[in-house]
Design a protein around this motif. Sequence first.
Motif, PDB file in Angstrom:
ATOM      1  N   SER A   1       0.832  -1.202   0.000  1.00 17.66           N
ATOM      2  CA  SER A   1       0.000   0.000   0.000  1.00 17.66           C
ATOM      3  C   SER A   1       0.862   1.245   0.000  1.00 17.66           C
ATOM      4  CB  SER A   1      -0.947  -0.010   1.194  1.00 17.66           C
ATOM      5  OG  SER A   1      -0.224  -0.234   2.374  1.00 17.66           O
ATOM      6  N   TYR A   2       0.298   2.290  -0.567  1.00 18.20           N
ATOM      7  CA  TYR A   2       0.968   3.574  -0.700  1.00 18.20           C
ATOM      8  C   TYR A   2      -0.006   4.666  -0.311  1.00 18.20           C
ATOM      9  CZ  TYR A   2       4.471   1.048  -3.365  1.00 18.20           C
ATOM     10  OH  TYR A   2       5.438   0.163  -3.744  1.00 18.20           O
ATOM     11  N   CYS A   3       0.547   5.829  -0.013  1.00 19.70           N
ATOM     12  CA  CYS A   3      -0.283   6.993   0.265  1.00 19.70           C
ATOM     13  C   CYS A   3       0.159   8.123  -0.646  1.00 19.70           C
ATOM     14  CB  CYS A   3      -0.126   7.409   1.728  1.00 19.70           C
ATOM     15  SG  CYS A   3      -1.108   8.861   2.137  1.00 19.70           S
ATOM     16  N   LEU A   4      -0.791   8.677  -1.385  1.00 21.68           N
ATOM     17  CA  LEU A   4      -0.537   9.835  -2.222  1.00 21.68           C
ATOM     18  C   LEU A   4      -1.025  11.060  -1.450  1.00 21.68           C
ATOM     19  CD1 LEU A   4       0.319  10.548  -5.238  1.00 21.68           C
ATOM     20  CD2 LEU A   4      -2.126  10.872  -5.592  1.00 21.68           C
ATOM     21  N   ILE A   5      -0.117  11.982  -1.182  1.00 20.69           N
ATOM     22  CA  ILE A   5      -0.455  13.203  -0.447  1.00 20.69           C
ATOM     23  C   ILE A   5      -0.226  14.383  -1.393  1.00 20.69           C
ATOM     24  CG2 ILE A   5       0.106  14.623   1.577  1.00 20.69           C
ATOM     25  CD1 ILE A   5       1.204  12.089   2.905  1.00 20.69           C
ATOM     26  N   PHE A   6      -1.154  15.318  -1.419  1.00 20.38           N
ATOM     27  CA  PHE A   6      -1.001  16.451  -2.334  1.00 20.38           C
ATOM     28  C   PHE A   6      -1.658  17.691  -1.737  1.00 20.38           C
ATOM     29  CE2 PHE A   6      -4.776  14.072  -3.298  1.00 20.38           C
ATOM     30  CZ  PHE A   6      -5.762  15.014  -3.545  1.00 20.38           C
ATOM     31  N   SER A   7      -1.194  18.847  -2.181  1.00 19.23           N
ATOM     32  CA  SER A   7      -1.834  20.108  -1.826  1.00 19.23           C
ATOM     33  C   SER A   7      -2.755  20.498  -2.972  1.00 19.23           C
ATOM     34  CB  SER A   7      -0.795  21.212  -1.655  1.00 19.23           C
ATOM     35  OG  SER A   7       0.124  20.858  -0.654  1.00 19.23           O
ATOM     36  N   TYR A   8      -3.888  21.075  -2.613  1.00 23.12           N
ATOM     37  CA  TYR A   8      -4.810  21.515  -3.660  1.00 23.12           C
ATOM     38  C   TYR A   8      -5.507  22.793  -3.213  1.00 23.12           C
ATOM     39  CZ  TYR A   8      -8.657  19.789  -0.791  1.00 23.12           C
ATOM     40  OH  TYR A   8      -9.548  19.608   0.228  1.00 23.12           O
ATOM     41  N   ARG A   9      -6.039  23.495  -4.196  1.00 28.39           N
ATOM     42  CA  ARG A   9      -6.754  24.727  -3.910  1.00 28.39           C
ATOM     43  C   ARG A   9      -7.847  24.920  -4.945  1.00 28.39           C
ATOM     44  NH1 ARG A   9      -4.099  30.730  -3.869  1.00 28.39           N
ATOM     45  NH2 ARG A   9      -3.844  30.400  -6.080  1.00 28.39           N
ATOM     46  N   LEU A  10      -9.053  25.225  -4.481  1.00 24.79           N
ATOM     47  CA  LEU A  10     -10.128  25.645  -5.375  1.00 24.79           C
ATOM     48  C   LEU A  10     -10.469  27.067  -4.965  1.00 24.79           C
ATOM     49  CD1 LEU A  10     -10.811  22.344  -4.755  1.00 24.79           C
ATOM     50  CD2 LEU A  10     -12.411  22.893  -6.557  1.00 24.79           C
ATOM     51  N   ALA A  11     -10.013  28.024  -5.755  1.00 29.45           N
ATOM     52  CA  ALA A  11     -10.191  29.426  -5.407  1.00 29.45           C
ATOM     53  C   ALA A  11     -11.153  30.064  -6.393  1.00 29.45           C
ATOM     54  CB  ALA A  11      -8.846  30.147  -5.441  1.00 29.45           C
ATOM     55  N   GLY A  12     -12.159  30.769  -5.879  1.00 24.58           N
ATOM     56  CA  GLY A  12     -13.098  31.456  -6.762  1.00 24.58           C
ATOM     57  C   GLY A  12     -14.490  30.876  -6.676  1.00 24.58           C
ATOM     58  N   GLU A  13     -15.455  31.707  -6.981  1.00 24.80           N
ATOM     59  CA  GLU A  13     -16.867  31.324  -6.938  1.00 24.80           C
ATOM     60  C   GLU A  13     -17.192  30.380  -8.092  1.00 24.80           C
ATOM     61  OE1 GLU A  13     -20.750  31.621  -5.295  1.00 24.80           O
ATOM     62  OE2 GLU A  13     -18.872  32.446  -4.536  1.00 24.80           O
ATOM     63  N   LYS A  14     -17.799  29.225  -7.804  1.00 22.55           N
ATOM     64  CA  LYS A  14     -18.213  28.248  -8.830  1.00 22.55           C
ATOM     65  C   LYS A  14     -17.071  27.913  -9.789  1.00 22.55           C
ATOM     66  CE  LYS A  14     -23.146  29.313  -8.958  1.00 22.55           C
ATOM     67  NZ  LYS A  14     -23.412  30.595  -8.304  1.00 22.55           N
TER      68      LYS A  14
ATOM     69  N   ILE B   1      -8.118  26.369 -10.135  1.00 28.30           N
ATOM     70  CA  ILE B   1      -7.941  25.095  -9.444  1.00 28.30           C
ATOM     71  C   ILE B   1      -6.454  24.790  -9.530  1.00 28.30           C
ATOM     72  CG2 ILE B   1      -8.412  22.627  -9.542  1.00 28.30           C
ATOM     73  CD1 ILE B   1     -11.190  23.343 -10.631  1.00 28.30           C
ATOM     74  N   GLY B   2      -5.835  24.498  -8.388  1.00 26.40           N
ATOM     75  CA  GLY B   2      -4.396  24.255  -8.372  1.00 26.40           C
ATOM     76  C   GLY B   2      -4.037  22.986  -7.620  1.00 26.40           C
ATOM     77  N   VAL B   3      -2.932  22.372  -8.039  1.00 29.84           N
ATOM     78  CA  VAL B   3      -2.392  21.174  -7.380  1.00 29.84           C
ATOM     79  C   VAL B   3      -0.894  21.372  -7.212  1.00 29.84           C
ATOM     80  CG1 VAL B   3      -1.908  18.704  -7.680  1.00 29.84           C
ATOM     81  CG2 VAL B   3      -4.153  19.598  -8.266  1.00 29.84           C
ATOM     82  N   ASP B   4      -0.358  20.933  -6.068  1.00 29.21           N
ATOM     83  CA  ASP B   4       1.069  21.086  -5.807  1.00 29.21           C
ATOM     84  C   ASP B   4       1.535  20.032  -4.804  1.00 29.21           C
ATOM     85  OD1 ASP B   4       3.561  22.169  -6.077  1.00 29.21           O
ATOM     86  OD2 ASP B   4       3.195  23.919  -4.831  1.00 29.21           O
ATOM     87  N   ASN B   5       2.839  19.964  -4.615  1.00 29.35           N
ATOM     88  CA  ASN B   5       3.462  19.137  -3.568  1.00 29.35           C
ATOM     89  C   ASN B   5       2.932  17.717  -3.537  1.00 29.35           C
ATOM     90  OD1 ASN B   5       4.825  21.445  -2.800  1.00 29.35           O
ATOM     91  ND2 ASN B   5       3.284  22.014  -1.309  1.00 29.35           N
ATOM     92  N   VAL B   6       2.961  17.059  -4.689  1.00 26.65           N
ATOM     93  CA  VAL B   6       2.464  15.692  -4.772  1.00 26.65           C
ATOM     94  C   VAL B   6       3.571  14.750  -4.313  1.00 26.65           C
ATOM     95  CG1 VAL B   6       1.513  13.942  -6.306  1.00 26.65           C
ATOM     96  CG2 VAL B   6       0.986  16.360  -6.682  1.00 26.65           C
ATOM     97  N   ILE B   7       3.276  13.977  -3.271  1.00 28.74           N
ATOM     98  CA  ILE B   7       4.285  13.073  -2.704  1.00 28.74           C
ATOM     99  C   ILE B   7       3.680  11.689  -2.537  1.00 28.74           C
ATOM    100  CG2 ILE B   7       5.692  12.594  -0.649  1.00 28.74           C
ATOM    101  CD1 ILE B   7       6.042  15.594  -0.357  1.00 28.74           C
ATOM    102  N   LEU B   8       4.444  10.681  -2.869  1.00 33.65           N
ATOM    103  CA  LEU B   8       4.007   9.299  -2.726  1.00 33.65           C
ATOM    104  C   LEU B   8       4.869   8.638  -1.661  1.00 33.65           C
ATOM    105  CD1 LEU B   8       2.077   7.229  -4.097  1.00 33.65           C
ATOM    106  CD2 LEU B   8       4.038   6.542  -5.467  1.00 33.65           C
ATOM    107  N   ILE B   9       4.229   8.091  -0.629  1.00 31.57           N
ATOM    108  CA  ILE B   9       4.987   7.383   0.414  1.00 31.57           C
ATOM    109  C   ILE B   9       4.488   5.951   0.500  1.00 31.57           C
ATOM    110  CG2 ILE B   9       5.511   9.450   1.771  1.00 31.57           C
ATOM    111  CD1 ILE B   9       3.252   8.728   3.643  1.00 31.57           C
ATOM    112  N   SER B  10       5.351   5.041   0.906  1.00 35.43           N
ATOM    113  CA  SER B  10       4.877   3.670   1.035  1.00 35.43           C
ATOM    114  C   SER B  10       4.242   3.489   2.400  1.00 35.43           C
ATOM    115  CB  SER B  10       6.019   2.679   0.810  1.00 35.43           C
ATOM    116  OG  SER B  10       7.025   2.907   1.738  1.00 35.43           O
ATOM    117  N   GLY B  11       3.264   2.607   2.464  1.00 34.55           N
ATOM    118  CA  GLY B  11       2.516   2.387   3.696  1.00 34.55           C
ATOM    119  C   GLY B  11       1.200   3.128   3.677  1.00 34.55           C
ATOM    120  N   LEU B  12       0.463   3.022   4.781  1.00 39.78           N
ATOM    121  CA  LEU B  12      -0.843   3.672   4.877  1.00 39.78           C
ATOM    122  C   LEU B  12      -0.666   5.167   5.097  1.00 39.78           C
ATOM    123  CD1 LEU B  12      -2.566   1.070   7.210  1.00 39.78           C
ATOM    124  CD2 LEU B  12      -2.852   1.336   4.748  1.00 39.78           C
TER     125      LEU B  12
END
Length: 149
Positions: free
Chosen positions: A63-76, A134-145
């Motif tokens: 198993s792995y864990c994908l951790i990421f930063s995200y942002r939804l900025a703005g109306e609709k 809509i933004g995505v950043d700092n995507v990191i994959l670690i092993s384990g839960l």
Amino acid sequence: SVDCSFSRGVCDWKQDADDDFDWNPADRDRGDGYYMAVPAFVGHKNDMGRLKLLLTDLKPKSSYCLIFSYRLAGEKVGKLRVFLANKKSAPVWEENKGKDEKWRTGKIEIFQGAETTNSVTFESERGKGKTGEIGVDNVILISGLCPED
């Protein structure tokens, strides 16, 4: 852990050729590198943009864990979804509105069964709004839960 962030990551990112628009690099406020973003004025309502992370070396039955930063900025501004390659139809994660313009953290558990996940897709669906992104950043994959907060 594997750093898949966009400024100095070692991962293989691909734009989907069959979608409506591309994700583009955007400079961070503090000037330390960039993140990937879809501005609200790109495309038309319900258009999709997909950014795919190719995963080549995940071991089966782990198993792995994908951790990421995200942002939804703005109306609709729209929706951000995450799909795993072996779960074709339903997103494993979805967010459709930002309470504010802050960055938040998303976590997804990836279980490698007999079929291994060979890609993760970040999909942006255009909303009605004309401002924000809509933004995505700092995507990191670690092993384990995934760790608890």
